[in-house]
Design a protein around this motif. Structure first.
Motif, PDB file in Angstrom:
ATOM      1  N   THR A  53     -10.564   8.524 -38.845  1.00 36.34           N
ATOM      2  CA  THR A  53     -11.234   9.468 -39.727  1.00 36.34           C
ATOM      3  C   THR A  53     -11.350  10.823 -39.032  1.00 36.34           C
ATOM      4  O   THR A  53     -10.994  10.970 -37.860  1.00 36.34           O
ATOM      5  CB  THR A  53     -12.650   8.971 -40.065  1.00 36.34           C
ATOM      6  N   THR A  54     -11.905  11.787 -39.749  1.00 36.47           N
ATOM      7  CA  THR A  54     -12.086  13.121 -39.166  1.00 36.47           C
ATOM      8  C   THR A  54     -12.990  13.071 -37.946  1.00 36.47           C
ATOM      9  O   THR A  54     -12.774  13.793 -36.958  1.00 36.47           O
ATOM     10  CB  THR A  54     -12.678  14.082 -40.208  1.00 36.47           C
ATOM     11  N   GLU A  55     -14.017  12.216 -37.997  1.00 37.60           N
ATOM     12  CA  GLU A  55     -14.945  12.113 -36.874  1.00 37.60           C
ATOM     13  C   GLU A  55     -14.274  11.477 -35.654  1.00 37.60           C
ATOM     14  O   GLU A  55     -14.481  11.909 -34.516  1.00 37.60           O
ATOM     15  CB  GLU A  55     -16.178  11.301 -37.284  1.00 37.60           C
ATOM     16  N   GLN A 191     -25.662   5.852 -46.793  1.00 41.19           N
ATOM     17  CA  GLN A 191     -25.099   6.878 -47.675  1.00 41.19           C
ATOM     18  C   GLN A 191     -23.646   6.607 -48.021  1.00 41.19           C
ATOM     19  O   GLN A 191     -23.243   6.695 -49.185  1.00 41.19           O
ATOM     20  CB  GLN A 191     -25.230   8.255 -47.016  1.00 41.19           C
ATOM     21  N   SER A 192     -22.837   6.274 -47.011  1.00 43.60           N
ATOM     22  CA  SER A 192     -21.394   6.159 -47.265  1.00 43.60           C
ATOM     23  C   SER A 192     -21.041   4.925 -48.091  1.00 43.60           C
ATOM     24  O   SER A 192     -20.064   4.936 -48.844  1.00 43.60           O
ATOM     25  CB  SER A 192     -20.626   6.157 -45.942  1.00 43.60           C
ATOM     26  N   HIS A 347     -18.824   7.461 -42.650  1.00 43.35           N
ATOM     27  CA  HIS A 347     -20.126   8.081 -42.369  1.00 43.35           C
ATOM     28  C   HIS A 347     -20.020   9.607 -42.282  1.00 43.35           C
ATOM     29  O   HIS A 347     -19.003  10.144 -41.824  1.00 43.35           O
ATOM     30  CB  HIS A 347     -20.681   7.575 -41.043  1.00 43.35           C
ATOM     31  N   PRO A 348     -21.074  10.303 -42.670  1.00 42.32           N
ATOM     32  CA  PRO A 348     -21.107  11.754 -42.467  1.00 42.32           C
ATOM     33  C   PRO A 348     -20.969  12.102 -40.985  1.00 42.32           C
ATOM     34  O   PRO A 348     -21.441  11.372 -40.113  1.00 42.32           O
ATOM     35  CB  PRO A 348     -22.497  12.151 -43.003  1.00 42.32           C
ATOM     36  N   SER A 349     -20.343  13.225 -40.714  1.00 38.80           N
ATOM     37  CA  SER A 349     -20.023  13.581 -39.328  1.00 38.80           C
ATOM     38  C   SER A 349     -21.258  13.823 -38.477  1.00 38.80           C
ATOM     39  O   SER A 349     -21.242  13.566 -37.268  1.00 38.80           O
ATOM     40  CB  SER A 349     -19.113  14.818 -39.299  1.00 38.80           C
TER      41      SER A 349
END
Length: 418
Positions: A53-55, A191-192, A347-349
């Motif tokens: 992922t981006t993270e 959240q995710s 998950h949010p970063s």
């Protein structure tokens, strides 16, 4: 450089998304700046099996900045973000082996490719990398200093290996750090997971009955978010302490056999096998939506559902309809795999900032101390955990009190009482 991604043309899009994620990862950014100067991982070969992922890309860049030669593969066949994989290969020179939707053979071939440079450190999310080393690549074990593990499921597997005396090198359980599981597992998964279910179904949660199986930190997070969106939350548990906590938190608690009859949405987060089984599918409502946010899709007995179904078809992206003989239809999100990554972006970063800061600092710790560690599973050193919390608060502009000399003396003493 060897790599295997879906499409190199996606690299520009991936680079922009990685940059966006990095903006919310100030702790990892500060570690990266220090790593770039000090090169604590110089000459180290690191194999990572993580959700691409981006993270994760930001973590991989940090490890490379510290001097490590990084090879990365996916820890789930559906969790890869193809544009991110392409960007890491094209722009960062990192050997990535990951394609969203890869079949099982490709998944394990990618694990072997990630191990092909004979790593000194492993970084795992679910312990598939460690398992492969111990079963199929034993000749590489002699060169490994240690490893890290990201998730609950992997820690369970590794502790089993350690108890049986088969674990051949030390592992740090990053998942058990307070700055990981108290935040990533609860707020990130909460959240995710809801995000993935909503993206796949576009169904309204308000007024529905949402069944959460497992009331660990991940289950707590999903229950909290579902309730916040207006759902009536039901918890199923096998642990009496967690079940009691769920009751005290205001949720209904009942066995899955009862919950299966009333649920509109179901989400498993237990780390165990066949939590939702044939007898549960048999009594579910027409239109019930079933998802899993545990690491492996074995939490849902999909083989039993396949056997029960007279027809199966995709009705939306990441949503399969199973039609049963009596005309009822049940819907499975993301093939029963990690719904927050299969049907959303994970998950949010800002919360992964702490999780991956733990990963980076634990790798540095292993390089310094591996020779003094035994072949077992260790917790994250408290000093690392507290430093990450301090850096996160600092990045948020939050100040806290410090103990006075008098307070410190009091906490060290036993003489002072009432």
């Amino acid at each position: 450089m060897e790599y295997h991604v879906k499409d190199e043309a996606l690299a520009e899009k991936g680079q922009l998304r990685i940059e966006w994620a990095a903006r919310s990862m100030p702790v990892l950014r500060s570690i990266r700046e220090r790593f770039a100067k000090e090169k604590p991982l110089q000459g180290l070969r690191l194999s990572a099996c993580l959700h691409v992922t981006t993270e994760t890309a930001t973590l991989a860049q940090t490890l490379k900045a510290g001097g490590a030669e990084v090879r990365l593969c996916a820890s789930n066949p559906l969790s890869t973000q193809d544009d991110v994989a392409a960007s890491l290969a094209v722009h960062d020179g990192i050997a990535v082996f990951a394609i969203k939707g890869e079949d099982k053979d490709t998944y394990y071939r990618h694990i072997h490719q990630a191990l092909a440079h004979e790593p000194n450190i492993t970084m795992d999310d679910g312990a598939d990398l460690v398992s492969t080393l111990h079963s199929e690549k034993k000749e590489l074990l002699r060169g490994i200093l240690g490893g890290t593990e990201e998730t609950t499921t992997g820690v369970i597997r590794l502790r089993s290996m350690a108890q049986q005396g088969v674990l051949q090198y030390p592992i740090i359980a990053v998942n058990d750090a307070n700055t990981k599981h108290l935040f990533d597992n609860r707020y990130g998964t909460g959240q995710s997971t809801i995000d993935g279910i909503i993206r796949a179904t576009n169904r309204l949660l308000a007024g529905s009955t949402f069944v959460v199986s497992g009331y660990g930190w991940c289950g707590r997070g999903v229950a909290m978010r579902a309730a916040g969106m207006g759902a009536k939350v039901v918890i199923t548990e096998v642990d009496p302490l967690r079940a009691l906590e769920a009751v005290m938190d205001g949720y209904q608690v009942m066995p899955m056999a009862e919950a299966a009859r009333i649920g509109d949405f179901f989400c498993t987060l237990t780390g165990d096998i066949h939590v939702i089984r044939r007898e549960h599918f048999e009594v579910m409502k027409d239109g019930a939506i079933v998802a899993n946010s545990g690491h492996f899709n074995v939490e849902l007995d999909l083989e039993a559902l396949e056997a029960m179904a007279v027809a199966k078809r995709p009705v939306r992206e990441f949503l399969l309809e199973y039609r049963l003989a009596n005309g009822r239809c049940l819907y499975v999100v993301g093939e029963g795999r990690l719904v927050n990554l299969a049907a959303a972006e994970g998950h949010p970063s800002s919360v992964m900032d702490m999780s991956f800061a733990n990963q980076a600092l634990c790798v540095e710790h292993l390089v310094k101390h591996a020779k003094t560690l035994e072949n077992k599973v260790y917790g994250v050193p408290e000093a690392i955990d507290r430093e990450i919390a301090r850096l996160k608060l600092e990045s948020m502009g939050v100040a806290i009190d410090q103990l006075t000399d008098e307070q410190e003396k009091y906490l060290r003493s036993w003489e002072m009482g009432t």
